[in-house]
Design an enzyme around this catalytic site. Sequence first.
Site, mmCIF file in Angstrom:
data_model
loop_
_atom_site.group_PDB
_atom_site.id
_atom_site.type_symbol
_atom_site.label_atom_id
_atom_site.label_comp_id
_atom_site.label_asym_id
_atom_site.label_seq_id
_atom_site.Cartn_x
_atom_site.Cartn_y
_atom_site.Cartn_z
ATOM 1 C CB SER A 1 -0.907 -0.074 1.238
ATOM 2 O OG SER A 1 -1.636 1.098 1.415
ATOM 3 C CE1 TYR B 1 -0.300 5.019 -5.448
ATOM 4 C CE2 TYR B 1 0.432 6.809 -4.024
ATOM 5 C CZ TYR B 1 0.579 5.514 -4.492
ATOM 6 O OH TYR B 1 1.586 4.717 -4.009
ATOM 7 C CE LYS C 1 -0.449 1.911 -3.629
ATOM 8 N NZ LYS C 1 0.013 0.601 -4.112
HETATM 9 N N1 LIG Z 1 8.597 4.504 -3.840
HETATM 10 C C1 LIG Z 1 7.744 5.083 -3.031
HETATM 11 O O1 LIG Z 1 8.003 6.179 -2.509
HETATM 12 C C2 LIG Z 1 6.449 4.391 -2.707
HETATM 13 C C3 LIG Z 1 5.757 4.818 -1.576
HETATM 14 C C4 LIG Z 1 4.578 4.184 -1.232
HETATM 15 C C5 LIG Z 1 4.124 3.131 -1.988
HETATM 16 N N2 LIG Z 1 4.801 2.733 -3.108
HETATM 17 C C6 LIG Z 1 4.252 1.614 -3.874
HETATM 18 O O2 LIG Z 1 5.271 0.682 -4.136
HETATM 19 C C7 LIG Z 1 4.916 -0.107 -5.256
HETATM 20 C C8 LIG Z 1 6.117 -0.275 -6.165
HETATM 21 O O3 LIG Z 1 6.525 0.984 -6.651
HETATM 22 P P1 LIG Z 1 8.046 1.442 -6.628
HETATM 23 O O4 LIG Z 1 8.189 2.497 -5.619
HETATM 24 O O5 LIG Z 1 8.946 0.283 -6.579
HETATM 25 O O6 LIG Z 1 8.117 2.196 -8.054
HETATM 26 P P2 LIG Z 1 8.687 1.710 -9.479
HETATM 27 O O7 LIG Z 1 10.148 1.498 -9.380
HETATM 28 O O8 LIG Z 1 8.202 2.717 -10.451
HETATM 29 O O9 LIG Z 1 7.979 0.312 -9.717
HETATM 30 C C9 LIG Z 1 6.635 0.198 -10.089
HETATM 31 C C10 LIG Z 1 6.435 -1.213 -10.575
HETATM 32 O O10 LIG Z 1 5.042 -1.457 -10.832
HETATM 33 C C11 LIG Z 1 4.954 -2.048 -12.126
HETATM 34 N N3 LIG Z 1 3.639 -1.893 -12.743
HETATM 35 C C12 LIG Z 1 2.909 -0.769 -12.913
HETATM 36 N N4 LIG Z 1 1.752 -1.076 -13.535
HETATM 37 C C13 LIG Z 1 1.752 -2.414 -13.744
HETATM 38 C C14 LIG Z 1 0.860 -3.340 -14.332
HETATM 39 N N5 LIG Z 1 -0.317 -2.955 -14.874
HETATM 40 N N6 LIG Z 1 1.180 -4.668 -14.349
HETATM 41 C C15 LIG Z 1 2.344 -5.088 -13.828
HETATM 42 N N7 LIG Z 1 3.259 -4.265 -13.290
HETATM 43 C C16 LIG Z 1 2.968 -2.946 -13.253
HETATM 44 C C17 LIG Z 1 6.060 -1.385 -12.920
HETATM 45 O O11 LIG Z 1 6.277 -2.111 -14.109
HETATM 46 P P3 LIG Z 1 6.866 -1.416 -15.445
HETATM 47 O O12 LIG Z 1 8.364 -1.461 -15.303
HETATM 48 O O13 LIG Z 1 6.352 -2.289 -16.561
HETATM 49 O O14 LIG Z 1 6.331 -0.016 -15.508
HETATM 50 C C18 LIG Z 1 7.176 -1.480 -11.908
HETATM 51 O O15 LIG Z 1 7.702 -2.765 -11.864
HETATM 52 C C19 LIG Z 1 3.718 0.584 -5.905
HETATM 53 O O16 LIG Z 1 2.539 -0.143 -5.599
HETATM 54 C C20 LIG Z 1 3.683 1.951 -5.235
HETATM 55 O O17 LIG Z 1 2.367 2.472 -5.166
HETATM 56 C C21 LIG Z 1 5.941 3.342 -3.480
#
Ligand SMILES: NC(=O)c1ccc[n+]([C@@H]2O[C@H](COP(=O)([O-])OP(=O)(O)OC[C@H]3O[C@@H](n4cnc5c(N)ncnc54)[C@H](OP(=O)(O)O)[C@@H]3O)[C@@H](O)[C@H]2O)c1
Length: 284
Positions: A134, A148, A152
């Site tokens: 989340s 967004y 979550k």
């Molecule tokens: N980083 C933060 O600050 C933060 C904070 C709170 C929550 N989150 C959550 O953490 C999770 C991972 O994000 P991240 O921070 O690691 O960012 P990230 O590096 O941009 O990774 C996002 C991942 O989600 C994948 N994705 C998006 N849409 C998809 C779909 N329809 N089917 C399959 N894969 C898909 C992307 O794949 P592609 O490479 O194909 O685009 C990528 O692998 C997300 O759920 C995000 O909401 C992140």
Amino acid sequence: MSRVWFITGSSTGFGRSLTEAVLKRGERVVATARNKKQIEEFEEQYTNQAIAVKLDVTDPQEVRAAVKQAIEVFGQIDVLVNNAGYGTIGAIEEVSDEDVRKQYETNVFGALDVIRAVLPHMRQQRSGHILNISSVVGQVSFAGAGIYSSTKFALESLSEALAKEVAPLGIRVTIVEPGAFRTDFAGRSLLLSDTIIEDYASTVGDFRQRIRAKDGNQPGDPNKAVLAMIQVVESENPPLRLPLGADSVAAIEEKLLSIKNDVNNWREVAINTAFEDAVVTPVG
Ligand SMILES: NC(=O)c1ccc[n+]([C@@H]2O[C@H](COP(=O)([O-])OP(=O)(O)OC[C@H]3O[C@@H](n4cnc5c(N)ncnc54)[C@H](OP(=O)(O)O)[C@@H]3O)[C@@H](O)[C@H]2O)c1
């Protein structure tokens, strides 16, 4: 025998770090991504431990095929990590209908679909752990993050109910709530609304600027975050919620206080709403 992890969004960020960390520990991983090329190296480097599977979580056929392949190859799924996701930023009124629906297709319906495809196997095993990634905005919302954040919040309530439904079946559920972590999230994974309404300049406009500026400067280290996730999976007593980062902890503590204040300040008004002869029972 080592655990089998099924991870969505293994291409970058948390998903990639977690895949790497788990493989280094000798456990097995079904690494999944929309673009399989980005994850094929795992399969090549860890021949007996990893498979790379194409998976766009918004495609129900791919979801079912990926879970089927995981079971065929490894015979079980011990840990499901619903990590795939992205953020849509803009005022509630600014984000287009189409973008709202797309956001829900990935962050809510995608995760739900994967959960429902994996559950029959975990029920049969009478074991398993589901980690739903989340966000701090799954607990606290901000002007400009409403769309967004609402996805979550949806994931959090699904997870809360699920945890109660599957606990007697030996399946555990943990909701992970990261603050700002240095992944691709604040860059390519943030979709900013095309429409900008001047009336929201003083509320949403500021957030729009700040969130992009965070890209590459976030305090959170994803490699440390995934170690915390592994620690939870290995714990005898895993939490329902795992906030990650001092920013997340502070925001959630502030939210808890504000809810407590509202309940306390309006308690009398709130409880004096039943029929005179009604017997009030606990919710749920
Ligand atoms: N980083 C933060 O600050 C933060 C904070 C709170 C929550 N989150 C959550 O953490 C999770 C991972 O994000 P991240 O921070 O690691 O960012 P990230 O590096 O941009 O990774 C996002 C991942 O989600 C994948 N994705 C998006 N849409 C998809 C779909 N329809 N089917 C399959 N894969 C898909 C992307 O794949 P592609 O490479 O194909 O685009 C990528 O692998 C997300 O759920 C995000 O909401 C992140």
